[in-house]
Enzyme design. Structure first.
Site, PDB file in Angstrom:
ATOM      1  N   CYS A 110     -10.540 -18.318 -47.427  1.00 43.04           N
ATOM      2  CA  CYS A 110     -11.128 -17.212 -48.330  1.00 43.04           C
ATOM      3  C   CYS A 110     -10.871 -17.833 -49.734  1.00 43.04           C
ATOM      4  CB  CYS A 110     -10.869 -15.855 -48.465  1.00 43.04           C
ATOM      5  SG  CYS A 110     -11.928 -15.349 -47.142  1.00 43.04           S
ATOM      6  N   GLU A 126     -18.084 -32.066 -37.052  1.00 44.98           N
ATOM      7  CA  GLU A 126     -17.828 -31.007 -38.213  1.00 44.98           C
ATOM      8  C   GLU A 126     -18.753 -31.267 -38.928  1.00 44.98           C
ATOM      9  OE1 GLU A 126     -13.845 -30.959 -39.628  1.00 44.98           O
ATOM     10  OE2 GLU A 126     -14.027 -32.833 -39.203  1.00 44.98           O
ATOM     11  N   GLU A 155     -10.348 -38.655 -34.049  1.00 54.29           N
ATOM     12  CA  GLU A 155     -10.647 -37.928 -35.522  1.00 54.29           C
ATOM     13  C   GLU A 155     -12.734 -38.864 -35.862  1.00 54.29           C
ATOM     14  OE1 GLU A 155      -9.858 -36.151 -37.406  1.00 54.29           O
ATOM     15  OE2 GLU A 155     -10.983 -37.065 -38.953  1.00 54.29           O
ATOM     16  N   LYS A 166     -15.619 -35.866 -36.858  1.00 56.75           N
ATOM     17  CA  LYS A 166     -15.922 -36.355 -37.498  1.00 56.75           C
ATOM     18  C   LYS A 166     -17.418 -35.384 -38.196  1.00 56.75           C
ATOM     19  CE  LYS A 166     -14.210 -35.513 -40.633  1.00 56.75           C
ATOM     20  NZ  LYS A 166     -11.992 -35.313 -40.099  1.00 56.75           N
ATOM     21  N   ASN A 223      -7.819 -12.232 -48.995  1.00 56.11           N
ATOM     22  CA  ASN A 223      -7.493 -13.572 -47.957  1.00 56.11           C
ATOM     23  C   ASN A 223      -6.353 -13.859 -47.189  1.00 56.11           C
ATOM     24  OD1 ASN A 223      -7.653 -16.174 -47.004  1.00 56.11           O
ATOM     25  ND2 ASN A 223      -6.713 -17.023 -49.263  1.00 56.11           N
ATOM     26  N   GLY A 224      -7.026 -13.517 -46.304  1.00 50.41           N
ATOM     27  CA  GLY A 224      -5.959 -13.253 -45.022  1.00 50.41           C
ATOM     28  C   GLY A 224      -6.492 -12.653 -43.186  1.00 50.41           C
ATOM     29  N   HIS A 226     -12.828 -41.186 -15.829  1.00 43.67           N
ATOM     30  CA  HIS A 226     -12.065 -39.486 -14.632  1.00 43.67           C
ATOM     31  C   HIS A 226     -13.191 -38.544 -15.746  1.00 43.67           C
ATOM     32  CE1 HIS A 226      -8.769 -42.239 -13.546  1.00 43.67           C
ATOM     33  NE2 HIS A 226      -8.567 -42.620 -14.159  1.00 43.67           N
ATOM     34  N   ARG A 237     -13.303 -22.878 -48.969  1.00 42.21           N
ATOM     35  CA  ARG A 237     -12.861 -22.216 -48.706  1.00 42.21           C
ATOM     36  C   ARG A 237     -13.634 -21.000 -47.515  1.00 42.21           C
ATOM     37  NH1 ARG A 237      -7.171 -22.800 -50.269  1.00 42.21           N
ATOM     38  NH2 ARG A 237      -6.714 -20.548 -49.692  1.00 42.21           N
TER      39      ARG A 237
HETATM   40  C1  G6P Z   1      -9.756 -27.322 -41.072  1.00 39.17           C
HETATM   41  C2  G6P Z   1     -10.166 -28.343 -42.236  1.00 39.17           C
HETATM   42  C3  G6P Z   1      -9.856 -29.233 -41.401  1.00 39.17           C
HETATM   43  C4  G6P Z   1      -8.251 -30.007 -41.037  1.00 39.17           C
HETATM   44  C5  G6P Z   1      -7.829 -28.826 -40.556  1.00 39.17           C
HETATM   45  C6  G6P Z   1      -5.977 -28.703 -40.856  1.00 39.17           C
HETATM   46  O1  G6P Z   1      -9.544 -27.197 -39.735  1.00 39.17           O
HETATM   47  O2  G6P Z   1     -11.361 -27.884 -41.707  1.00 39.17           O
HETATM   48  O3  G6P Z   1     -10.729 -30.521 -41.893  1.00 39.17           O
HETATM   49  O4  G6P Z   1      -8.010 -30.578 -40.262  1.00 39.17           O
HETATM   50  O5  G6P Z   1      -7.704 -27.003 -41.775  1.00 39.17           O
HETATM   51  O6  G6P Z   1      -5.702 -28.587 -42.030  1.00 39.17           O
HETATM   52  P1  G6P Z   1      -4.348 -28.847 -43.350  1.00 39.17           P
HETATM   53  O7  G6P Z   1      -4.338 -28.751 -44.204  1.00 39.17           O
HETATM   54  O8  G6P Z   1      -3.287 -27.973 -42.024  1.00 39.17           O
HETATM   55  O9  G6P Z   1      -4.961 -30.139 -42.630  1.00 39.17           O
END
Ligand code: G6P
Length: 612
Positions: A2, A492, A485, A489, A100-101, A508, A27
């Site tokens: 948020c 996402e 990774e 990606k 936010n929270g 496996h 956010r």
């Molecule tokens: C979210 C973001 C990711 C990120 C992860 C950890 O899921 O979409 O891109 O890797 O949070 O965030 P940080 O800010 O702690 O690296």
């Protein structure tokens, strides 16, 4: 998650807040809204969907006000809808609030309020806290500030809240615990936001509000107090950030811009630290703890998401070069499973935002148990950076694309420097090896630029496979985390199901998925495991899988087994992950674009996850 924005001053507030919300949309973007104080009371506008929908909805409405709070939401309590969008209005109609929270103990408070006759218009925990504050204000006949303070003493959870009252066209009351808040100080005006990006265009003087602080903000005045009502001295800092850094600069998307910035951001990260000619690496924050780190019995790396993958690469490298046992933990698991942490353990917390709630609490717990906390963080002044004993910033600049790219390579660059330095200090690598690794690391910016020249070739491959239902990413050793990774990606950005696996472990289970429809991406650059990876390629080929391989120049065997290849410059295997991830970032970007998706704001995700 948020994003929150606030303004009180001499300008028309709505345009300032709307622009800020657009900057903070990374956010959360399920819904957004604003509240303004106007002569006839509070005006609220809120809408499900992205900020653009709110903007359209606001056309023709009365937006005149010099005070406004705004919110862009990543839903926790209650589905994304107009009703659950913030700001919320107290039952009395007197107070509007954004949050936010997560309020963890909202249920008993809600039950109490229902008994008193309160009804609720949304499913949010925010509306509960707001009515709780309103109720306290009435019962105690006190000021809004006082009511907020009393209420927050009973709250369990994380919050950054902003409130305005219908009879006060000047004051915003703000408070935080666990969710970030920056206040920008102007002349006769103040700006509030979850990060500095909405503020930068107006002022560079900011105050980062601390946990358990309440701010009372008027155009000409900023008062900070703790929950005990004692005044705190605001610590004014100068922002080291330019407006250009948060704009697209000619690229169609932030994600592409950030991928292409990597030669520069990696260079910035290494600059002044990696000094191969002097045979030295300076990480001044960490140098203070050099003796404790080299003597550590073990290192625990704590992170989430992409940052966790950087941690896995670091595990392989630190164990190889420094011979210190390393464990890599998901922060969310670590914090709840009563882990064994002893005095002298070294914890490395990796986080782009420096605000990820799980990582933050995990390191708080470890710190209490006597561990030394090192932060590898991108956002300067963020909560994790401040909580750490020492650390090194990644200097990747503001990352706006929700899927992390340049922050990841910044993390790898810092972690590599740490490992080289530590290994050399411990004597587990020779001076020759230290010099050679340092020299090779300094060539990375230039090599990444070379990889980026292949963007068109990667795009062609992306178009070929954009309709696939699943993808498999395989790699061994240092390239296994890069396979993870790459898969993350793709998930996402394109919503294609993708799995990353150790290339040999694929036998496996995932091998059952392989047929002529399954693209399999091999991260197969030249390293000590290369021949084994080639055997794994044979296994996929024998089952008619489509092979896309990321290989090193000069490799003549892999192309004979592959349907498509991306050829990368040669580099030491320990440093290779920094280069190998680049084509995988481009591949997911182009597949996402081919599918017509919003790559900067993938559905359901948020960049900064400040709830657990
Ligand atoms: C979210 C973001 C990711 C990120 C992860 C950890 O899921 O979409 O891109 O890797 O949070 O965030 P940080 O800010 O702690 O690296």
């Amino acid at each position: 998650m948020c994003g929150i924005v606030g303004y009180t001053g001499f300008r028309q507030a709505y345009p300032v807040v709307l622009k800020g919300l657009k900057r903070l949309e990374y956010r959360g973007y399920d819904s957004s809204g604003v509240a303004m104080v106007q002569p006839d009371g509070l005006a609220l506008l809120k809408k499900k969907g992205k900020v653009a929908e709110l903007e359209e909805f606001a056309i023709g409405k009365n937006l005149a006000s010099q005070i406004c709070i705004g919110h862009t939401r990543w839903a926790t309590h209650g589905e994304p809808s107009d009703r659950n969008a913030h700001p919320h209005l107290s039952q009395s109609g007197e107070i509007a609030m954004i949050h936010n929270g997560i309020i963890e103990n909202y249920a008993p408070i809600k039950a109490e309020l229902i008994k008193k006759g309160y009804t609720f218009n949304s499913d949010t925990d925010t509306e509960v806290l707001l009515n709780f504050i309103d109720d306290i204000k009435k019962e105690n006949a006190c000021t809004l500030e006082e009511a907020v303070r009393i209420a927050l003493k009973r709250i369990v959870g994380a919050y950054c809240i902003l409130l305005v009252h219908k009879d006060d066209p000047e004051t915003i009351i703000a408070a935080r615990k666990g969710s970030p808040l920056v206040i920008g100080i102007g002349k006769g005006e103040h700006f509030l936001a979850s990060d500095a990006s909405p503020i930068i265009e107006y002022t560079k003087e900011v105050v980062y509000v601390n946990d358990y602080e309440i701010a009372i903000i008027k155009p000409d005045e900023l008062i900070l107090k703790n929950l005990g009502n004692e005044k705190q001295t605001p610590f004014v800092q100068k922002l080291d950030m330019e407006l250009a850094a948060i704009e697209k600069g000619g690229y169609p998307h932030f994600m592409l811009k950030e991928i292409f910035e990597q030669p520069q951001t990696i260079f910035d990260c290494l600059r002044g630290r990696l000094l191969p000619q002097e045979n030295n690496i300076i990480l001044s924050g960490i140098d203070k703890y050099a003796a404790e780190i080299t003597a550590a019995n073990r290192i625990i790396i704590i992170a989430c998401g992409t940052s966790w993958h950087a941690g896995l690469v670091a595990e392989y490298i630190i164990e190889e070069l420094c011979r210190i046992p390393v464990e890599v933990e998901y922060a969310s698991e670590f914090r709840y499973r009563n882990p064994i942490v002893q005095k002298g353990d070294v914890i490395i917390a990796i986080s782009q935002s420096g605000e990820t709630a799980d990582t933050l609490v995990a390191i708080e717990n470890a710190k209490e148990k006597g561990a030394i906390i090192l932060g590898v963080v991108n956002v300067v002044g963020s909560s994790i950076a401040r909580l750490s004993h020492a650390g090194a910033y990644t200097h990747a600049g503001h990352e706006i694309g929700v899927a992390s790219t340049k922050a990841f390579t910044g993390q790898l660059a810092v972690l590599m420097m740490m490992a080289f330095k530590l290994g050399y200090a411990k004597g587990t690598i020779s001076q020759e090896r230290f010099t050679q690794l340092s020299q090779e690391l300094s060539t990375v910016p230039e090599k990444v630029a070379k990889v980026l020249e292949q963007d068109d070739a990667v795009k062609a491959i992306a178009l070929k496979y954009a309709d696939a239902r699943d993808f498999l990413y395989l790699g061994r050793g240092y390239n296994f985390p890069i396979a993870l990774e790459g898969a993350l990606k793709l998930k996402e950005i394109s919503y294609i199901h993708a799995e990353g696996y150790p290339a040999a472990e694929m036998k496996h289970g995932p091998i059952a998925l392989v047929d002529e429809h399954l693209p399999v991406v091999f991260v197969a650059t030249k390293d000590s495991f290369h021949e084994k990876v080639v055997s794994n390629m044979q296994e996929i080929k024998a089952r008619k899988g489509k092979i896309i391989s990321i290989i090193t120049e000069g490799d003549e065997v892999s192309p004979t087994l592959s349907d498509d290849v991306i050829v990368l410059p040669a580099i030491d295997e320990i440093i290779a992950p920094l280069i190998n991830v680049i084509p995988l970032q481009l591949l997911s970007y182009h597949i996402g674009i081919a599918k017509g998706l919003d790559v900067d704001k993938p559905r359901n995700l948020a960049k900064s996850v400040t709830v657990e």
